[in-house]
Design an enzyme around this catalytic site. Structure first.
Site, PDB file in Angstrom:
ATOM      1  N   ASP A 189     -34.162  18.462  41.817  1.00  0.00           N
ATOM      2  CA  ASP A 189     -33.089  17.470  41.853  1.00  0.00           C
ATOM      3  C   ASP A 189     -32.166  17.671  43.053  1.00  0.00           C
ATOM      4  OD1 ASP A 189     -33.764  15.945  39.632  1.00  0.00           O
ATOM      5  OD2 ASP A 189     -32.540  17.128  38.243  1.00  0.00           O
ATOM      6  N   TYR A 198     -30.728   7.236  40.489  1.00  0.00           N
ATOM      7  CA  TYR A 198     -30.024   8.134  39.578  1.00  0.00           C
ATOM      8  C   TYR A 198     -28.516   7.906  39.687  1.00  0.00           C
ATOM      9  CZ  TYR A 198     -28.246  12.452  37.518  1.00  0.00           C
ATOM     10  OH  TYR A 198     -27.564  13.362  36.744  1.00  0.00           O
TER      11      TYR A 198
END
EC number: 5.1.3.4
Length: 228
Positions: free
Chosen positions: A118, A225
């Site tokens: 991430d 996201y």
């Protein structure tokens, strides 16, 4: 510069808040690109007594232009990174336990799962050892140079951190807050990797397709996201 000094002070105070430093073992800086000035923590000043106005302003040659203290002893490393990478707005150095352990072991922090992916597009690299001449010479500047050498042509915001061999972690970001955020994540994934390798020493790295998905959904051109 007062606004930037406040941001750098707040970011430095986040280091003990997130458990990244013991005593005075860390520093955060940020750069004002328009003015060519960097704000950085003073050297050896305890977090418990540090104030906003204790932050030191230096030019790109490391000369103090504002402040009553000497700047961090790592200032030359920070400046080398700012000079090489125009996308950087903040830099942080700590001796956080798990990331430093990987540095002392002389090993990259392996990308083993999605938490790592991430934030870091691949392993978090470890530099080579500095030579005796590099250490006895301009040590802090040479630390910056070996970081740059190790990163090569990598986009620094895709790999927003590194461990310097037998020394410790450096992280960076678009500003001081972002740099500290990445330093916190680096410490967490360093801990996760140590635990995971202890459970399964033969553990394979994360699959490329899964790493690509997790990194690109947060940082790619079509990232989705979070909130706009």
């Amino acid at each position: 510069m007062q606004k930037l000094k406040q941001q750098v002070f707040d970011a430095n105070m986040d280091l003990p808040r997130y458990g990244l430093v013991t005593f005075t073992w860390g520093n955060v800086s940020a750069i004002d690109r328009e003015r060519g000035l960097v704000v950085i923590k003073p050297s050896g000043v305890a977090y418990e007594t540090m104030k906003v106005d204790d932050m030191v302003v230096v030019d790109m040659d490391g000369k103090v232009v504002e402040g009553g203290y000497r700047p961090s002893s790592d200032t030359a490393t920070h400046l080398a990174l700012y000079q090489r990478y125009p996308s950087l707005g903040g830099v942080v150095h700590t001796h956080s336990t798990h990331a430093t352990a990987w540095a002392q072991a002389g090993m990259a922090i392996p990308a083993l799962g999605t938490t790592h992916a991430d934030y870091f597009f691949g392993d978090i690299p470890c530099t080579r050892a500095l030579s005796e001449e590099e250490v006895q010479g301009e040590y802090e500047l040479n630390t910056g140079k070996v970081i740059i050498e190790t990163l090569g042509e990598v986009e620094p915001l895709h790999t927003p951190g590194i461990v310097v061999y037998q020394h410790g972690p450096f992280a960076w970001g678009k500003d001081a807050h972002d740099a500290v955020h990445n330093a916190v994540v680096m410490e967490e994934v360093a801990k996760m990797a140590w635990i995971a390798r202890g459970i399964n020493p033969a553990l394979n790295p994360i699959d490329d397709y899964l790493m690509n998905k997790h990194f690109m959904r947060k940082h790619g051109p079509n990232a989705y996201y979070g909130q706009k």
